[in-house]
Every structure is written in structure tokens, then in C-alpha cells.
Design an enzyme around this catalytic site. Structure first.
Site: not given
Ligand code: LAN
Length: 742
Positions: A463
Site C-alpha cells: 500500500d
Molecule cells: C507498520 C507501519 C506501516 C503499516 C501500513 C503501511 C500503514 C499498513 O498499511 C501495512 C503495515 C505497515 C507497514 C506496518 C506493519 C507493522 C509495523 C511495521 C508498523 C505498524 C510500524 C511498526 C510495526 C512493527 C511490527 C513494530 C515492531 C514490533 C514488533 C512486534 C516486531
């Protein structure tokens, strides 16, 4: 002199910002200007917003049910864009707070302490701000949540407790005493969930025997026909499991110190020496239990704990372990090098750095390349210094901001701002695939994709690529005289290739990769605090954004992969329909919650040519949104929606500008204006009433989420989405703006 000017600029910013009056401006300048990237600290979650700009001017209008006069709404939008463009960074993006989770900073502090680098990487003035951050987020009961708005958990409290102590606070400080009694009254640190146990093992205050096995040998297993190969896991789960298995495989613990010995006696109930560690492998405080292990998982870990000692007793087992460790370290280096030592996220950043240090703690070890990129994750706001959930949300926010500003119709006036944003979009597109054989590294193609943050980070996302492509197409349509050079057509096509390649068999799109395994793998999800982490599931957001981007691209370039795009949209539509809930809504996984999901659901269906009149699913979705509008005219959803998977209204019946904007954008796209414009007039008024006198909107409750249970701040959303909604509102009321894909 440029430096002096920059310091002056920062100084004037701080001295004019009343939130900072408590601290010395010089101290903050050192933090911001000296060691860290230049970013603007923004009020977050703690300070009251400035007064509304519209308290008096709009109230007279708000009792009527007429459309808002164009001049009034334009004044609001102009104030909004004017304010927001002032926050734009020199490189074109909008830096902002991406904090929220409270378990990230402790991970960093523990790792640096073990490496003996705490005071080198985090100088005094940074540690001051980190302590401030911890103190600001302690709950009244003495505990700490999983995230800044959550009620206390053992995970948050134990890790924050350890952090306070490692940052030099004594055991008798009031905050420390309160946190300790929270922990001890709930059975002590043996009840911390597994990720917490892991960090404590690293620090050397928990026995590895008390942790369920994380065998590095899994990396040696064949990939084909093996649904539980780590290469098939969701990339975040995989990239955390990778260094975890390395560190577990070598039982990597820091050296004992006076402080760690003290922590052993402070965190546990009874005598530390007599704890039966094996019995603590599955203990978890009830406050933390979001996903409890099925029995079959416990049985699996039990079996492994029995087998491992035998396995390692003889030569073949030891040889296999050594090879597994070699392979995991090799994968760790690959990830480090291909993210330029930023790593995919804040958890594996810290664990990879630690793994490198344990492998070679000398001056020449690759951990030295890690430390300069710690700052990429740090962010200073008036609640203190935090570790962010990513190295930023730069591209994501920038792509939305472009679309919002274009929607306001003020894009000619603010073309300089958009030119700069355009440059950021060009500069952050990923231009290459990762080196070597991608399948051996379990990596998806990335050439032409957009990341969430920066090109240096480089992990492609479905996305983010789609929103990047949509923004690039909007800017291209403005013409290069106004918006600057466009992204070359060849690169737009590469992006389309990536988006198409992301589509799963079932028609939906997941986040970073295709879905590579089955839902039942969730059985071995060991993290009690996170749900749905094992595989990359298809999501409404990722699917809808991909479909919107494909449809928009197809409108502009109708010949490129025409049939593929047509088929893909058709399959995407079926997928969206299949995951719509009975009440017409969609569950949003990455922001809160049903308002967000339903905005994407509606836009996705519309991109395939569906209309309110022809599509029953759309009608149900519209009905759902209308049913959630509140008497004040806005929408407001609580983060509890994400946890409980049921719509939960914000406490006190208050509305949230971001929810209101999403609901309005969805309704506007569905043609609500021509059916019954009243809900939209009321929505627009509620947004305008909430706007601050400086053009900003207030930072309200937290709006982002991951893994169903942990919340994350998107500070830019409060500026982007109200502007976007007001822009579209004006377009629909005062002039027609055809929706995408039709
Ligand atoms: C994110 C941030 C962006 C987000 C979007 C692009 C908004 C979404 O549409 C798809 C998933 C994604 C890329 C996403 C996945 C999970 C993330 C990377 C996060 C929420 C930012 C932080 C999170 C990550 C898993 C945090 C670290 C914690 C763990 C449990 C490993």
C-alpha cells in the site's frame, strides 16, 4: 554561519513554544541539533490544543443545515495548508512523531547497556529526556502500558522499570518504588510475557531455562512444502525471530554487574536463587494476555526443551547448531547491509545490533556500523525522548499529504510545497531489487516500489507503493512547470509490476510480501501480547490501496498491462466483498479502526466501477458509516475497537477529527452529496469547529495500531485528513470531482 543560523532557528522555535518552557532551550538544542536528525518536536498527547479558530465565527452557521459557504471553508483550508507547509522538512517530507509502543525504548537501553555503549550512544542530555519520557507515561497505579494510552501491563512495567534503573534512577525514587510494587503485587517478573523474558535473559537477570526454545536450526529446514519455515512468516515476525534465534542459540547474556544483581533482588518475589525456571516458561500476567498459547504450542515447546540438551550433547548436534548460527548470522548481515543498518523495524534493529556485538565485540565488529543509525529511531517531543515504531512514516505521510493538498484545490498557490514533496517521492522510490538470489533471502522484488519511510530502509510495501503511485500520478497531472519533474514512466510501470505481483491467489493484498503460509500457523505464535503476527495476511487497506492505484494508473496509461490490471481488479473486488462484515463495515488493521477499514473498503469497490446504485455492499457500508455519526456531527472511534474487533465509540461521546475525515471521505466518494448532503455538512462543521486558530488540528487520542493490540501515533494524520476531507467536501458541493477509476 549556516550552523549558527540553524541553531538560532531551533532556539527561536523552542523559546516561542510554551511547551518547552520547563526545560533549558540549550539542552534541547544540543539534543536536536547536535546528535540527532533535525526534526520538529510537536505537541503530542500531553498539551492542551490552542483555542479553536471557529468558536465564534462558525457557531452561527453551525445551527443551520445549509452547506458551508465556500469562502468560509476556503479560509479554513488555507489556514490548514499554510500551517502544515510550515512543518515541511527541507527534503520535502513531513517529519513527525511515530511513537506509541512502550516496549521499544527499553529494548534499546538494555541492548546498549549489555554492549557497554549506553553512555556513548546516548549522551547525558539524551538520557535526561528518556527518563522524562518514562516518567510521563507511568500510569497512576505505578505501572506502564503496552503503549502510551494502554492500562498497565507486566511487559510495559517490567521493561520500563529496568530502563529507569539502567538510566541511573535509584530504587528508592518514588516512580521506581511504585512500579516495583505494581510488579511484585502481581507475582513479580516471572509473569512477564515471552518477549519480556527474552530481554531479561539478554540482560542476564532471567535464566534461559525459563524461556521457550527459539531454535536457530529452523533456518536449516527445507523451504518447499514446509508451512512453518521462517521464510514463510510475516517479515516482521521472521526478522525478529532471526536475531532472537541467534542470541538464544548462543545463550547470549550480558556480564553480571552490581546493578544486574540488584535488579535480580528487586524484580522477583522471594529468593531469586530458588526460582524453578522451567516452571516459568509459560507464566504470563493476566493484564498482558491478549493471545494465549494453545496447549499444543506448550506441548511443542516442552518437547523441544527436553530434546535440546541431548541434541547439543554430541558432535552432530553441536555441528548442526554451529552451522545454524553461521547461517542466521549470515542472514542478519544481509538484512543489515540491505537496510543500511536501519533494519526493518525497531525490534530487529536492536537485536541485530546485539547479535553483531556478541559475534564480534571488538572495535572492528559490524556493531560499529549499527550505532550511528540508532538516531534514526529516536524522536524528541515534549513528553521526552522516545524510540519510534519505525525509522519514520515519511513516504506514507508525504503521499497522503500530496493527495490532501491537491484535493483542497490550493495546489497552485502551494505549488512550491508540492514540488518539494514531489522530490521526496522521487527520492524515496526503491530503484533496485535486493542483491543475490531473492528466494534464498526470502525477499520479494522491490524495484519500482515505495517504502513506508525512506529509500535507505528500502523494504517495499504494497500500500505504500500504491499511495506513492497515486501521489506521483496526481503530481504528474499538475504538469512539471508547477510540480517539478515527474517520476519517469518506466518507474511507474515498475511500480505497477510490483503491485500486481503482490496480489495473492485469494485476490487480496498483504503488506510486504505475498501470503506464504496458512492461518493455522498462528498456533505457534509465541507472543502473548500480539495477535495475527505469524503470516502476512491479506488486508482491506493494502488491497484497496493497490486497486485504487492500479485503476488510477490504468486511467492515465490505458495500454500498459491492460488485461492483467482488469483481471486483478476483478479478483480484488471479490476479495473485498468476501471480507466485508455483516453490518457493512470492514475491520481496519493498521489504524482505528472500522472507520478506517470502511473508508478503504468503499474506495476499493468504487475503483472497480461499483456505484451506490448498482452495488448492495456499498449501500450497506454507507449505512454503517451513517449509523455511527454522532450528534455533534463527527465520528469518534476508540482503540478498543481494534482490540475487541467490535465498534467502540470514544469515551464521553467526543468526536475525533481523523475518524470524521475518513468517514466523510468514504461517504463523499460514494456520492452521498447527491442523496442526502446533511451528514456531510455536519461533518465538515465539526472539523472546522475543531480547528485551532493557527490552522493546526488538535492531537487527540491515538489513531494507529498493529497486531490488533498495540497502538502507534500518527501525528501527521490530524493535519492531512481533515484537510483532505474538507477539500473533497468543497469539490463535491461546489464543483464535481469524478472519483477514481470511473
Ligand atoms: C507498520 C507501519 C506501516 C503499516 C501500513 C503501511 C500503514 C499498513 O498499511 C501495512 C503495515 C505497515 C507497514 C506496518 C506493519 C507493522 C509495523 C511495521 C508498523 C505498524 C510500524 C511498526 C510495526 C512493527 C511490527 C513494530 C515492531 C514490533 C514488533 C512486534 C516486531
Amino acid at each position: 554561519s549556516a550552523d549558527t543560523a540553524e541553531v538560532e532557528r531551533i532556539r527561536s522555535q523552542f523559546t516561542s513554544n510554551r511547551c518547552f518552557q520547563r526545560h533549558s532551550a540549550d539542552e534541547l538544542i544540543r539534543v536536536q541539533y547536535g546528535a540527532l536528525r533535525k526534526k520538529r518536536a510537536r505537541e503530542i498527547h500531553t498539551s492542551p490544543p490552542p483555542p479553536s479558530a471557529y468558536d465564534t465565527s462558525v457557531r452561527s452557521v453551525s445551527v443551520t443545515e445549509d452547506p458551508i459557504p465556500r469562502s468560509v471553508i476556503e479560509r479554513s483550508m488555507r489556514a490548514g495548508v499554510e500551517f502544515y507547509q510550515g512543518l515541511q522538512d527541507e527534503d520535502g517530507h513531513w517529519a513527525s512523531d511515530y511513537g506509541g509502543p512502550l516496549f521499544l525504548l527499553p529494548g534499546l537501553i538494555i541492548a546498549l547497556y549489555v554492549m557497554g555503549q549506553l553512555d556513548h550512544v546516548l549522551p547525558d542530555y539524551v538520557q535526561v529526556e528518556m527518563r522524562r519520557y518514562l516518567l510521563n507515561h507511568q500510569n497512576e497505579d505505578g505501572g506502564f502500558g503496552l503503549h502510551i494510552e494502554g492500562s498497565s501491563t507486566m511487559f510495559g512495567t517490567t521493561l520500563s522499570y529496568v530502563s529507569m534503573r539502567l538510566l541511573g534512577m535509584t530504587a528508592t525514587t518514588e516512580a521506581v518504588v511504585n512500579a516495583r510494587s505494581w510488579i511484585l503485587s502481581r507475582g513479580g517478573a516471572i509473569n512477564v510475557p515471552s518477549w519480556g523474558k527474552f530481554y531479561l535473559c539478554i540482560l542476564g537477570i532471567y535464566d534461559w531455562e525459563g524461556l521457550n526454545p527459539v531454535p536457530p536450526e529452523c533456518w536449516l529446514l527445507p523451504y518447499e512444502y514446509n508451512p512453518i519455515h521462517p521464510g514463510r512468516f510475516w517479515c516482521h515476525c521472521r526478522m525478529v525471530y532471526l536475531p532472537m534465534s541467534y542470541l538464544y542459540g548462543c545463550r547470549a547474556s550480558g556480564a553480571s554487574s552490581f546493578l544486574t544483581e540488584e535488579l535480580k533482588s528487586e524484580l522477583f518475589v522471594g529468593n531469586y536463587k530458588t526460582i524453578n525456571w522451567d516452571k516459568t516458561r509459560n507464566t504470563c500476567a493476566s493484564e498482558d494476555l491478549y493471545y494465549s498459547h494453545p496447549r499444543i504450542q506448550d506441548a511443542l515447546w516442552w518437547g523441544l526443551t527436553k530434546v535440546e540438551p541431548f541434541f547439543l550433547r554430541w558432535w552432530p548436534g553441536r555441528w548442526i547448531r554451529a552451522n545454524a548460527l553461521k547461517l542466521t548470522m549470515n542472514h542478519i548481515h544481509y538484512e543489515d547491509e540491505n537496510t543500511r543498518y536501519i533494519n526493518i523495524g525497531p525490534v530487529n534493529k536492536v537485536m541485530n545490533m546485539l547479535s553483531c556485538w556478541f559475534q564480534d565485540p571488538s572495535e572492528f565488529g559490524s556493531w560499529r556500523k549499527h550505532t550511528p543509525r540508532v538516531a534514526d529511531y529516536l524522536w524528541l517531543a515534549e513528553d521526552g525522548m522516545k524510540m519510534a515504531g519505525y525509522n519514520g512514516s515519511q513516504l506514507w505521510d508525504c503521499a497522503f499529504a500530496v493527495q490532501a493538498i491537491v484535493a483542497t484545490g490550493l495546489h497552485v498557490e502551494y505549488s512550491a510545497c508540492l514540488r518539494s514533496a514531489h522530490k521526496y517521492i522521487r527520492d524515496s522510490q526503491v530503484l533496485d531489487d535486493c542483491p543475490g538470489q531473492l528466494s534464498r533471502r526470502f525477499r520479494h522484488i522491490s524495484k519500482g516500489a515505495w517504502p513506508f519511510s525512506t529509500r535507505d530502509h528500502g523494504w517495499p510495501i504494497s500500500d505504500c507503493s500504491s499511495e506513492g503511485l497515486k501521489a506521483a500520478l496526481e503530481l504528474e497531472a499538475m504538469g512539471s512547470e508547477r510540480a517539478g519533474p515527474s517520476v519517469p514512466v518506466g518507474l511507474l510501470q515498475e511500480c505497477v509490476n510490483v503491485i500486481l505481483s503482490y496480489q495473492n491467489m485469494g485476490g487480496g493484498w498483504a503488506t510486504y510480501e505475498n501470503t506464504r503460509s496458512y492461518e493455522w500457523v498462528e498456533i505457534i505464535n509465541p507472543a502473548e501480547t500480539f495477535g495475527d503476527i505469524m503470516i502476512d495476511y491479506p488486508y482491506v487497506e493494502c488491497s484497496s490501496a493497490s486497486m485504487q492505484a492500479l485503476a488510477k494508473f490504468h486511467q492515465r496509461y490505458p495500454t500498459y498491462r491492460k488485461q492483467d490490471i482488469k483481471k486483478s481488479l476483478h479478483r480484488g473486488r471479490k476479495f473485498l466483498l468476501s471480507i466485508q462484515r455483516r453490518d457493512g463495515s470492514w475491520y481496519g488493521s493498521w489504524a482505528i479502526c472500522f472507520t478506517y477499514g470502511t473508508w478503504f473498503g468503499i474506495k476499493g469497490l468504487m475503483s472497480t466501477g461499483s456505484t451506490f446504485e448498482t452495488c448492495e455492499a456499498l449501500r450497506r457500508a454507507v449505512k454503517f458509516l451513517l449509523s455511527k455519526q454522532m450528534p455533534c456531527g463527527g465520528w469518534g472511534e476508540s482503540y478498543l475497537s481494534s482490540q475487541t474487533k467490535q465498534y467502540v465509540q470514544l469515551e464521553g461521546g467526543v468526536s475525533h477529527v481523523v475518524n470524521t475525515a475518513w468517514a466523510m471521505l468514504a461517504l463523499l466518494a460514494s456520492g452521498q452529496i447527491s442523496r442526502d448532503p446533511l451528514p456531510l455538512h455536519r461533518g465538515a462543521r465539526s472539523l472546522m469547529r475543531a480547528q485551532c486558530s493557527n490552522g493546526d488540528w488538535p492531537q487527540q487520542t491515538i489513531m494507529g495500531v498493529f497486531n490488533n493490540n498495540c497502538m502507534i501515533t500518527y501525528a501527521n494524520y490530524r493535519n492531512i485528513f481533515p484537510l483532505w476531507a474538507l477539500g473533497e467536501y468543497t469539490n463535491y458541493v461546489y464543483g464535481f470531482r469524478p472519483s477514481e477509476g470511473q
